[in-house]
Design a protein around this motif. Structure first.
Motif, mmCIF file in Angstrom:
data_model
loop_
_atom_site.group_PDB
_atom_site.id
_atom_site.type_symbol
_atom_site.label_atom_id
_atom_site.label_comp_id
_atom_site.label_asym_id
_atom_site.label_seq_id
_atom_site.Cartn_x
_atom_site.Cartn_y
_atom_site.Cartn_z
ATOM 1 N N GLU A 153 4.860 -2.135 -6.409
ATOM 2 C CA GLU A 153 5.647 -0.959 -6.039
ATOM 3 C C GLU A 153 4.902 0.335 -6.347
ATOM 4 N N ALA A 154 4.367 0.429 -7.537
ATOM 5 C CA ALA A 154 3.822 1.715 -7.992
ATOM 6 C C ALA A 154 2.299 1.723 -7.991
ATOM 7 N N GLY A 155 1.708 1.510 -6.865
ATOM 8 C CA GLY A 155 0.244 1.634 -6.769
ATOM 9 C C GLY A 155 -0.473 0.332 -6.995
ATOM 10 N N ALA A 156 -1.544 0.113 -6.242
ATOM 11 C CA ALA A 156 -2.255 -1.160 -6.314
ATOM 12 C C ALA A 156 -3.452 -1.076 -7.243
ATOM 13 N N GLU A 157 -3.705 -2.184 -7.949
ATOM 14 C CA GLU A 157 -4.854 -2.261 -8.854
ATOM 15 C C GLU A 157 -6.100 -2.644 -8.068
ATOM 16 N N LEU B 292 -7.095 1.243 -6.717
ATOM 17 C CA LEU B 292 -7.216 0.988 -5.282
ATOM 18 C C LEU B 292 -6.380 1.991 -4.486
ATOM 19 N N SER B 293 -5.189 2.260 -4.952
ATOM 20 C CA SER B 293 -4.345 3.241 -4.273
ATOM 21 C C SER B 293 -5.028 4.595 -4.242
ATOM 22 N N PHE B 294 -5.662 4.954 -5.355
ATOM 23 C CA PHE B 294 -6.325 6.251 -5.411
ATOM 24 C C PHE B 294 -7.525 6.293 -4.459
ATOM 25 N N TRP C 154 -2.272 8.039 -6.756
ATOM 26 C CA TRP C 154 -2.299 6.967 -7.761
ATOM 27 C C TRP C 154 -1.208 5.919 -7.547
ATOM 28 N N ASP C 155 -0.038 6.348 -7.074
ATOM 29 C CA ASP C 155 1.062 5.382 -7.019
ATOM 30 C C ASP C 155 1.454 5.013 -5.598
ATOM 31 N N ARG C 156 0.547 5.230 -4.657
ATOM 32 C CA ARG C 156 0.846 4.867 -3.283
ATOM 33 C C ARG C 156 0.888 3.339 -3.136
ATOM 34 N N GLN C 157 1.906 2.869 -2.432
ATOM 35 C CA GLN C 157 2.059 1.423 -2.279
ATOM 36 C C GLN C 157 1.081 0.892 -1.228
ATOM 37 N N ILE C 158 0.442 -0.229 -1.520
ATOM 38 C CA ILE C 158 -0.448 -0.866 -0.543
ATOM 39 C C ILE C 158 0.094 -2.263 -0.261
ATOM 40 N N PRO C 159 0.357 -2.575 1.011
ATOM 41 C CA PRO C 159 0.958 -3.884 1.305
ATOM 42 C C PRO C 159 0.048 -5.046 0.900
#
Lengths: 357, 443
Positions: free
Chosen positions: B264-268, B292-294, B300-305
């Motif tokens: 939910e809160a950004g991908a590692e 990864l999101s960044f 920083w907290d963009r969701q990536i499917p």
């Protein structure tokens, strides 16, 4: 527009056979007649300096066929799967033979690559002729068995040969006695062309002998040509219709026979370039006559169920063809500019040119 | 049918992998040869001309290999992928035919002149022919990438009722947003390969204490080109490509980054780990949160499917291979920057030529840019699966309907045998050329 692209591709193919034809021919002569190391070297050089830029014409023809007649490209390339892949392997052996013979300076190494160059040149000439034979003979489109198409109507798959070995078989193979004859004609034609090239471009010690060879081969070629005309009529009785309907097409066979006849005077022809021109006419006339005899068909069908492939039912859409014409014309002019620059800068005999990496 | 698809794919993968060993050096090395030749024209220092001629010998052997393994590639579209050719020939036929016309002719017409014509033409024309060879080889890359870009992100076409793709907008093929980043990334990568080769030969000569003057020239040129190209590989070209994948092929992006579950809160960002396709997770994972999101979206907290967001038949069919290919490429790219930065630093401090551990490292570095180049292409091609034309034409629908798996296996075995021979010859001949070394010009 289809006709325009058909003509362009035919021109590229003819140029390919004229240009690469001489280095195939040089390979055949090299295989049978070059005995001294000096001769072997200059003959290999007369092919080795040019094969790469000559073979590009084949790649260009393939590319344009893909663009303008994609369905035909797909059908023919998958249908002639095995012979095409074998041709690819031969092209590899020929190329490395030419490029690698001078990398090490000892006899055994050179012998290996000379044979690689010579044998694959011979077999390639034979295969290209067989391909032409297949095109004019036609194939079992749709893979019809007992009156039913096994594949989509424009697809087929040819075995290398069929047990009857006959062009009149229901399921003809790539190799039959008719295509073999066309193959032999091609080998002899290219050997003549190659011999003329060697005489023109080198000072090899067999130049004198080669003129006799050309004369003898020309007799063989005349006999084979007459014979093929007779059997062609049997294999494809419609082969003369196009010429009767459109008599102007007779210019192509005329070109062929003018080349054939002039080569009988090869010893009297003073300029070597004129002899080379005569064998050029032979190739030009031979290919264009074959294509003209089936036009607008690209590949006849040997069964009555499926229609032959023609330039009209195989072409891509109008927009693609016309947009390609714009870049095609520019590209085409460039090709001939390159060819002229190259032939001018590398004109004259090759004996004294640098070669070997 | 399954069998046919498997062998068609295997043969294409094998022949294209072997083929691409050569063009990557051709493209990069032609640029470096033009550089050497230009330095010679400017400063009239003989060793630059010797260097150009020496690398021309390696170039020539490499070029022959590229040509003879390249012709089968064009043929195979028709022989093994007939349905694909039939349906898309109206589009990719354009770019492939243009490659033949505008690059192969240029390359091959002037290569013979460049190799054999130095005495015939004089130095300026000789430089010009070299430049034209360079231009031809890069144009070839451009048209191939344009072809591939259309398969990755199809534009400018219309699909007819019978499934055929027809061209609607020619210029769209070349303004495809996928094309330029992919082309630049690919070209910079080929410069990396060639500069590592040049540097490695230099390091070898210095360590062997033979041709040392040339060795120093090669090493210096190689590491400078190497650092610049390694940096450009990561940024901006690599970065732009990754963003394109994220935007246009989100399923491929999830697979290559190894994201099984959407966070939910950004991908590692995953550094290490093995995809476990049964339990749908990474084993032995080491990851840094939110990076990864960044990197992808500068948030920083963009969701990536993750892969859980996609249907199974939309995901690449070989997730682990794609994941490894991507991580090997990125890992190697990072190491390249480190080693080359170190080398340039010591070059600047004038210690490079005597620093043996670094010289040995650079010498043995040669296979790795090749691996990085090839795995990079695997990322592109495996990521596009299960499609040939992304989202529109499935790979299983592209094969030749009439060529049986037995026939393909036969030709595949033939290619394997033939290419083994070619590989062996290539190594022997390049080894011999390196062993003989550059020949100083005689006056």
């Amino acid at each position: 527009m289809e006709v325009f692209w058909f003509v362009i591709i035919a021109i590229v193919l003819v140029v390919f056979f004229i240009l690469d034809g001489y280095d195939f021919g040089a390979g055949i002569i090299h295989l049978f007649l070059a005995k001294k190391e000096k001769d072997k070297e200059v003959i290999a050089k007369s092919a080795g300096l040019f094969w790469d830029s000559n073979e590009v014409w084949l790649v260009a023809a393939g590319g344009m066929l893909f663009m303008a007649f994609p369905t035909f490209y797909a059908s023919v390339f998958s249908g002639f799967y095995l012979p095409l892949i074998i041709v690819l392997w031969l092209i590899v052996f020929r190329a490395i033979g030419l490029e690698f013979r001078s990398q090490f300076n000892y006899k055994m190494w050179k012998d290996i690559w000379d044979k690689s160059f010579g044998i694959s040149s011979l077999l390639l000439a034979l295969f290209f002729g067989i391909a032409l034979g297949n095109i004019v003979r036609g194939v079992n489109l749709g893979g019809v068995e007992n009156g039913v198409s096994v594949y989509e109507k424009h697809y087929f798959f040819l075995p290398l040969w069929d047990s009857s070995f006959s062009p009149m078989s229901q399921t003809p193979g790539v190799i039959d006695w008719f295509t073999i004859i066309i193959g032999l004609i091609t080998v002899v034609t290219l050997a003549i062309h190659g011999a003329n090239w060697i005489v023109l471009k080198t000072n090899s010690s067999i130049n004198k002998e080669l003129k006799n060879v050309v004369l003898k081969l020309n007799i063989v070629l005349s006999v084979l040509t007459l014979f093929s005309l007779i059997v062609w009529n049997i294999v494809n009785p419609k082969c003369l219709h196009n010429f009767m309907d459109k008599p102007y097409l007779l210019i192509f066979p005329l070109i062929y026979f003018s080349g054939l006849i002039s080569l009988f005077f090869v010893k009297k022809i003073k300029k070597d370039s004129h002899a080379f021109l005569a064998s050029t006419l032979l190739i030009l006339g031979g290919i264009t006559s074959s294509l003209a005899s089936i036009f607008p068909i690209l590949l006849p069908s040997t069964n009555t169920i499926n229609e032959p492939l023609t330039i009209y039912n195989m072409a891509t859409e109008e927009y693609g063809l016309s947009v390609a014409m714009n870049w095609g014309i520019i590209g085409f002019i460039l090709l001939f500019v390159y060819l002229i620059i190259q032939k001018r800068l590398m004109g004259g005999k090759v004996d004294t040119m640098d070669y070997g990496h | 049918m399954e069998d046919m698809l498997f062998y068609d794919r295997l043969q294409f993968a094998f022949t294209i992998t072997f083929h691409y060993i050569f063009p990557q050096l051709t493209m990069g090395l032609s640029l470096m040869i033009v550089y050497f030749k230009w330095k010679y024209l400017r400063g009239n220092v003989e060793k630059y001309n010797d260097a150009a001629k020496f690398f021309m010998k390696i170039f020539a052997i490499n070029f022959t290999m590229g040509v003879v393994t390249g012709i089968p590639m064009e043929f195979q579209f028709g022989t093994n992928w007939a349905k694909f050719s039939e349906l898309t020939g109206g589009i990719i036929g354009q770019t492939l035919a243009m490659e033949g016309m505008f690059s192969f002719f240029l390359e091959s017409s002037f290569l013979a002149l460049f190799i054999f014509g130095e005495k015939l033409m004089g130095q300026k024309l000789h430089f010009l022919t070299g430049f034209l060879v360079f231009l031809g080889s890069w144009a070839s890359g451009w048209f191939i990438l344009a072809t591939n870009a259309w398969m990755q992100h199809p534009v400018g076409h219309e699909v007819l009722e019978n499934g055929k793709f027809v061209l609607e907008n020619f210029s769209a093929l070349f303004t495809n947003p996928w094309l330029l980043p992919a082309f630049l990334h690919n070209q910079v990568a080929s410069v990396a390969t060639s500069s590592f080769v040049v540097a490695s030969i230099g390091a070898f000569y210095i360590l062997r204490n033979k041709n040392v003057a040339y060795g120093k020239l090669f090493l210096k040129t190689g590491v400078v080109f190497g650092l610049v190209s390694s940096l450009l590989l990561a940024f901006p070209t690599g970065d732009l490509n990754a963003k394109n994948v994220a935007k246009y092929q989100p399923a491929a992006f999830a697979a290559m980054e190894g994201i099984f579950e959407t966070e939910e809160a950004g991908a590692e960002i995953v550094l290490i780990g093995q995809p476990n396709m049964v339990e749908k997770k990474l084993d032995n994972k080491i990851a840094v949160p939110n990076i990864l999101s960044f990197l992808t979206h500068q948030e920083w907290d963009r969701q990536i499917p993750g892969m859980d967001q996609f249907e199974k038949d939309e995901l690449p069919d070989n997730v682990p291979a794609l994941y490894y290919a991507y991580h090997i490429m990125v890992g190697l790219g990072t190491i390249f920057i480190g080693i080359m930065a170190l080398a340039v630093f010591f070059l600047w401090r004038e210690k490079l030529y005597t620093l043996k551990p670094l010289l040995w490292t650079i010498m043995f570095l040669v296979p790795f840019p090749y691996i990085a180049n090839l795995t990079g292409w695997y990322v592109a091609e495996l990521g596009r699966q299960p499609y040939l034309v992304y989202g529109l034409l499935r790979t299983s629908d592209g094969i030749s309907p009439t060529v049986s798996s037995g026939n393909t296996l036969f030709t595949l075995l033939g290619f394997v045998a033939l290419y083994m021979l070619l590989g062996l010859l290539f190594l022997v001949l390049v080894g011999k050329t390196i062993h003989e070394g550059p020949t100083p010009q005689k006056h």
